[in-house]
Design a protein around this motif. Structure first.
Motif: not given
Lengths: 328, 431
Positions: B143-152, B162-167, B195-199, B205-206
């Motif tokens: 892959t050539n994708a850019e990655i900002s987060q990894i979720v398992v 693999l997530l990319n919040d820019a796109t 305790k947080v909420k991902e928004t 993604l903050i």
């Protein structure tokens, strides 16, 4: 050309090709070995140099170890706690317990811990005794040392040390005790330099004389700097070197995070083969306990009853606070 | 010599064995990782340090870990031993393959994946590339994708994203050899939970802290690096090389004898190093930029234990590394908190500081209470800030400037806001 001959030629060609391929495979393997352990190959070169300088050493380990910066404070409430001690006359001087036993305790000079372990654990003999463990590296014919532990490693500092004094007839006459409280982990665990690396650094700093022997290298905690809120302890490789030309053991320290030599002017002459050359109990570390709390008045001269010689260690007490900012 | 039948068979067999051996050997040599290691070795060998050798995986690390329990999310941390490092190490032992895009450019679906039930999310402060992911997690994803987060998903195997919040793109990889028990163990070992909420805020993604939170103070002693360390590490190749020294009003400038390398150490401790000895290819990928910058940072010889990859500025090919403590970035108004490496066409510019955080020291202050994200944003709005223009927010530590060696600095937690491209503390923005 018949088929047989072609086949033989093929066999020869493939044999040569295989030999070549195997050769390059072997070379890659060797390079892979040096890549993954470039540090240890560097170490082995230095160890070889050390052997050329007639420096011998005990088996050294390349094992990866972890440690952390810790903080602790000197116990200022020992005065109340020593009230429960029995069969001894104990007093607190500058936050250190100094005690003389009413009845001497005979110990086996080879294994003093056999008798003392039970003695130490008893809360009527030693305050917070169960926090201390026997340290064979610092123990000699004239003193038996127990230390407090941080993360399972001994505290090589006076403030966390319990020192028993032994007379010529192998009897424990008394002890001094420093006690650390509020031990805290300041940052998460991090990788340390290996035992081998610590010893090779010491050699590279020119701190190991030719014709001497590295007797032991122990991972412990030593005080790095003192702040208003407590003393910071750093994982340290504490290394004991015995020079063939002299009788004592020199103790050197290497910061296990940075590999920097922790310079303290103490050349601890622990033990010798004869009991004549004694040691200074206070000299083997500088434990600069916050100057506002204790004046370090001549290291409480606690060891006066057994120490016959004193090395020039008066400046050692102030040294520790400045030892942090050495270059990398 | 008579060619008996047995001899014939023996010859056939020998030839077959030899041919097969050569195929196997060729295969082994071609796939041998040592081939690639050699290239890497060259760049890292030059740097001599007595510290534990730091790898790029120690710096290009996720900084925050989010655990989603059912609906509720928590920012978790372990103050005793690095949680992101342990999670990366665990994932590195898995086998990931067959990456496919499962969602593209859809904000809602992206958020669904980011808040997947019973999942662990590793967050990077700035995007990494698939290739960087492969080299740090020891994988071979195509892959050539850019990655900002990894979720398992920690309860169900084979749910790896693999997530990319820019796109808002989401990729799924097939995961085998997973040991999810280990990840669950890491979650259990965490000793702080917020305790947080991902928004989403402006394609970032903050962590939205729904209530006021208590954050601890930290203190460090500051080490002043001597200029000779940098001149030796950066300007000279051999001991015989000479260096020109010029004192100016702002500080001291050191120039190498071929004038291609310049080092300016300003009086406030800020250092700029210009290296024009080698031209850069401005078409270089993020991966290459990151690697080159990492080796440049190592060459400085400063302590990088707290440093993390923080940002990539595309226009000047600049990689920014920043000090972090317990997953939160450290900011200083004078720029004494970052190492920036910019690869321009004709030169490489590195800016850093001679004052570095050194030894953690105990602090007397207890925790500081920070307002919830909404309260903080409301207050900003009240003081006339256009909150729609806020690019990013995060809790961070404010580091006071000091020009004294061996002094102690106290890191104070506060809200930081990225506004008009700069990170500013909430207090400064309000005032």
């Amino acid at each position: 050309m018949d088929f047989r001959r072609i086949e033989v030629i093929f066999i020869v060609v493939f044999a040569i090709l295989n030999a070549y391929l195997f050769g390059s495979y072997w070379q890659y393997q060797l390079e892979a070995g040096t890549t993954s352990s470039s540090n240890s190959s560097e170490n082995s070169t230095i160890l070889k140099e050390m052997r050329n300088d007639q420096i011998t050493y005990m088996p050294l380990s390349n094992k990866k170890m972890n440690g952390y910066y810790a903080s602790a404070t000197v116990d200022t409430s020992l005065k109340d706690n020593i009230k429960r001690l029995t069969d001894q006359s104990a007093r607190v001087v500058d936050n250190y317990v100094e005690s003389t036993l009413n009845e001497e305790l005979t110990v086996d000079p080879k294994q003093p811990q056999k008798v003392l372990n039970t003695f130490v654990k008893n809360r009527y003999n030693i305050v917070y005794g169960s926090e201390y463990q026997y340290n064979p590296n610092l123990s000699t014919n004239v003193q038996v040392v127990y230390t407090q532990m941080i993360d399972g490693h001994p505290v090589y500092s006076k403030a966390g040390k319990l020192t028993f004094y032994v007379n010529a007839s192998n009897e424990v006459t008394g002890y001094t005790q420093g006690h650390l409280v509020n031990e805290k982990q300041l940052r998460e665990k991090s990788e340390l330099i290996s035992q081998t690396r610590a010893v090779t650094w010491l050699y590279q700093y020119n701190e190991i004389q030719n014709d001497s022997k590295v007797e032991w290298a122990d991972l412990g905690y030593t005080n790095l700097l003192t702040t208003d809120n407590g003393v910071v302890y750093v994982p340290t490789w504490v290394i004991g070197i015995k020079s063939k030309s002299s009788t004592g053991i020199q103790v050197k320290r290497i910061n296990a995070f940075s590999g920097v030599l922790i310079k303290k002017d103490h050349e601890v002459t622990t033990e010798s083969s004869t009991q004549a050359s004694g040691s200074t109990a206070a000299s083997d570390d500088s434990s600069s306990v916050s100057s506002t709390e204790t004046s370090e008045s001549e290291a409480t001269s606690a060891s006066s009853d057994v120490s016959s010689t004193t090395s020039s260690t008066s400046s050692a007490t102030t040294e520790a606070t400045t030892s942090t900012s050495t270059t990398y | 010599m008579k060619d008996t039948k047995t001899r014939k068979i023996v010859r056939h067999v020998i030839l077959l064995i030899l041919a097969l051996t050569s195929i196997v050997l060729s295969w082994v040599i071609w796939t041998n990782p040592a081939r690639y290691e050699r290239a890497k070795q060259v760049s890292s060998e030059k740097v001599q340090s007595n510290q534990v050798n730091r790898d790029k995986g120690d710096v290009i690390l996720p900084t925050q870990v989010i655990y989603t329990k059912g609906e509720q999310q928590e920012l978790i941390n372990n103050s005793k031993s690095s949680l992101p490092k342990a999670a990366v190490k665990e994932i590195s032992s898995w086998k990931l393959s067959n990456i496919t895009r499962v969602s593209r450019g859809n904000k809602e679906r992206f958020l669904d994946y980011a808040t997947l039930s019973h999942s662990l999310m590793l967050k990077y402060p700035s995007n990494i590339t698939g290739k960087i992911f492969n080299s740090i997690y020891d994988q071979k994803l195509n892959t050539n994708a850019e990655i900002s987060q990894i979720v398992v998903n920690v309860n169900k195997p084979n749910e790896f994203f693999l997530l990319n919040d820019a796109t808002y793109d989401v990729y799924q990889a097939k995961a085998s050899k997973q040991d999810l028990k280990q990840l669950r163990k890491l979650i259990k070992q965490s000793d702080s939970q917020y305790k947080v909420k991902e928004t989403i805020m402006n394609h970032n993604l903050i962590n939205d802290y729904q209530t006021a939170i208590k954050v601890p103070y930290y203190s460090f002693s500051v080490n002043k690096e001597s200029s000779s360390v940098f001149t030796a590490n950066l300007l000279t190749n051999t001991d015989a090389d000479s260096i020109d020294t010029k004192k100016t009003k702002d500080g001291t400038e050191y120039v190498s004898n071929d004038t291609t390398k310049r080092l300016l150490i300003k009086n406030n401790g800020f250092v700029a190093f210009n290296n024009a000895s080698k031209a850069n290819d401005t078409e270089e990928s993020l991966k290459r930029n990151l690697e080159l910058s990492f080796y440049q940072m190592k060459q400085l010889g400063v302590q990088v234990d707290n440093m993390r990859y923080f940002n990539f500025h595309e226009n000047n090919h600049e990689i920014e590394f920043r000090d972090f403590v317990e997953g939160f970035p450290i900011f200083n108004a004078d720029g004494l908190d970052t190492i920036k490496v910019a690869h321009q066409a004709k030169q490489t510019t590195t800016s850093f500081s001679i004052y570095n955080l050194d030894v953690p020291v105990p602090t007397s202050k207890s925790d500081k209470e920070l307002p919830s994200t909404q309260d903080m944003l409301d207050e900003l709005k009240y003081s006339g800030i256009n909150t729609d223009k806020i690019e990013d927010i995060d809790i961070g530590y404010e580091r006071p400037s000091t020009t004294k060696a061996n002094s102690t600095v106290e890191l104070e937690p506060t809200w930081f806001i990225k506004y008009h491209g700069d990170w500013t503390s909430y207090r400064d923005l309000v005032s």
